[in-house]
Design an enzyme around this catalytic site. Structure first.
Site, PDB file in Angstrom:
ATOM      1  N   SER A  17       0.840  -1.187   0.000  1.00  0.00           N
ATOM      2  CA  SER A  17       0.000   0.000   0.000  1.00  0.00           C
ATOM      3  C   SER A  17       0.879   1.242   0.000  1.00  0.00           C
ATOM      4  O   SER A  17       2.064   1.154  -0.349  1.00  0.00           O
ATOM      5  CB  SER A  17      -0.946  -0.027   1.203  1.00  0.00           C
ATOM      6  OG  SER A  17      -1.952   0.943   1.061  1.00  0.00           O
ATOM      7  N   ASN A  18       0.332   2.382   0.369  1.00  0.00           N
ATOM      8  CA  ASN A  18       1.116   3.619   0.397  1.00  0.00           C
ATOM      9  C   ASN A  18       0.620   4.499   1.532  1.00  0.00           C
ATOM     10  O   ASN A  18      -0.291   4.128   2.264  1.00  0.00           O
ATOM     11  CB  ASN A  18       1.032   4.328  -0.964  1.00  0.00           C
ATOM     12  CG  ASN A  18      -0.394   4.655  -1.322  1.00  0.00           C
ATOM     13  OD1 ASN A  18      -1.054   5.452  -0.665  1.00  0.00           O
ATOM     14  ND2 ASN A  18      -0.915   3.993  -2.356  1.00  0.00           N
ATOM     15  N   ARG A  19       1.203   5.675   1.661  1.00  0.00           N
ATOM     16  CA  ARG A  19       0.974   6.496   2.857  1.00  0.00           C
ATOM     17  C   ARG A  19      -0.212   7.457   2.750  1.00  0.00           C
ATOM     18  O   ARG A  19      -0.389   8.303   3.613  1.00  0.00           O
ATOM     19  CB  ARG A  19       2.246   7.278   3.181  1.00  0.00           C
ATOM     20  CG  ARG A  19       3.384   6.375   3.635  1.00  0.00           C
ATOM     21  CD  ARG A  19       4.650   7.193   3.881  1.00  0.00           C
ATOM     22  NE  ARG A  19       4.436   8.263   4.814  1.00  0.00           N
ATOM     23  CZ  ARG A  19       5.187   9.364   4.898  1.00  0.00           C
ATOM     24  NH1 ARG A  19       6.186   9.529   4.068  1.00  0.00           N
ATOM     25  NH2 ARG A  19       4.929  10.291   5.796  1.00  0.00           N
ATOM     26  N   SER A  20      -1.020   7.340   1.718  1.00  0.00           N
ATOM     27  CA  SER A  20      -2.157   8.247   1.589  1.00  0.00           C
ATOM     28  C   SER A  20      -3.095   8.135   2.795  1.00  0.00           C
ATOM     29  O   SER A  20      -3.479   7.038   3.193  1.00  0.00           O
ATOM     30  CB  SER A  20      -2.933   7.896   0.311  1.00  0.00           C
ATOM     31  OG  SER A  20      -4.160   8.590   0.293  1.00  0.00           O
ATOM     32  N   ALA A  84      -4.771   7.508  -4.009  1.00  0.00           N
ATOM     33  CA  ALA A  84      -3.419   7.058  -4.372  1.00  0.00           C
ATOM     34  C   ALA A  84      -3.513   5.571  -4.696  1.00  0.00           C
ATOM     35  O   ALA A  84      -3.350   4.710  -3.826  1.00  0.00           O
ATOM     36  CB  ALA A  84      -2.463   7.308  -3.218  1.00  0.00           C
TER      37      ALA A  84
END
Ligand code: CTP
Length: 212
Positions: A17-20, A84
């Site tokens: 995943s990502n930091r959004s 994101a």
């Protein structure tokens, strides 16, 4: 309106995943609703509470987000893709947890569909498309590249390295890139930024029947 990250599962215990945080997308959804729009918010996994009075659809993966976006875009005047979306997903989902003893130090990935580019490539007249670009350098140029590549009407570029503009903060400073040029907004709260984005959207060549 899409917001937040997507999660791409690797096994029952793990995902990419990502930091959004979803804060910018949720601010856009809430301000649009306050300004009279009927909003459908398609949200990846975030730690924010569901905005009151907004039809919020929860998704996890990019594939799920794509399905919901394509369905709801049919009736939409404006699609805003603040999410994101994970660019890649693990090529293979393992039904059983990968054990350390048998794990390989490489994960094979494949590309997720680009939802915004797909909408841009197949859109019906009158649908207005707004994308985001999370960048760490060449911000304006990257915004312009994405505007053209994804056939969007507006790209909102934000700097992911700035302390007051990066992930999970309450403020943002964005560059608005459209076909007539680009404009930098001042450092503002995400809610104020959202209102300025809507103000700008209203200056874009307008499909009939839209007022916000
Ligand atoms: N986007 C999308 N589907 C994807 C990837 C991105 O719809 N699979 C959308 C995002 O919601 C955003 C815009 O495209 O509105 C730009 O996303 P970004 O991650 O900045 O761009 P990429 O196309 O992934 O390009 P790059 O990785 O080269 O920066």
């Amino acid at each position: 309106m899409t917001a937040g990250p997507t999660r791409e599962p690797l096994d029952p215990a793990r995902f990419l995943s990502n930091r959004s945080s979803g804060k910018m997308g949720y601010a856009l959804a809430k301000t649009a609703a306050r300004r009279g729009a009927e909003v459908v918010l398609i949200s990846g996994p975030v730690a924010l509470s569901e905005p009151a009075g907004i039809n919020t659809i929860h998704v996890t993966t990019a594939a799920e987000m794509r399905e919901q976006v394509l369905e709801h875009a049919r009736d939409a005047d404006i699609v805003v893709k603040a999410a994101a979306v994970a660019d890649f997903k693990p090529k293979k989902y393992r039904e059983q947890k990968i054990k350390k003893s048998s794990a390989e130090p490489l994960i094979e990935l494949e590309q997720n569909p680009d939802i915004l580019a797909e909408l841009g490539g197949t859109r019906r007249p009158g649908l207005l498309l707004v994308g985001f670009a999370a960048e760490s350098r060449n911000h304006e140029q990257e915004g312009l590249n994405k505007l053209r590549r994804k056939n969007a009407d507006l790209i909102v570029v934000n700097d992911i390295l700035g302390a007051a503009t990066g992930f999970d903060v309450e403020t943002n400073q964005v560059i608005l890139v459209d076909r007539s040029g680009s404009r930098q907004l001042p450092l503002l709260s995400k809610v104020e930024t959202a209102n300025r984005i809507w103000d700008h959207v209203l200056t874009l060549p307008s499909p009939p029947g839209r007022s916000l």
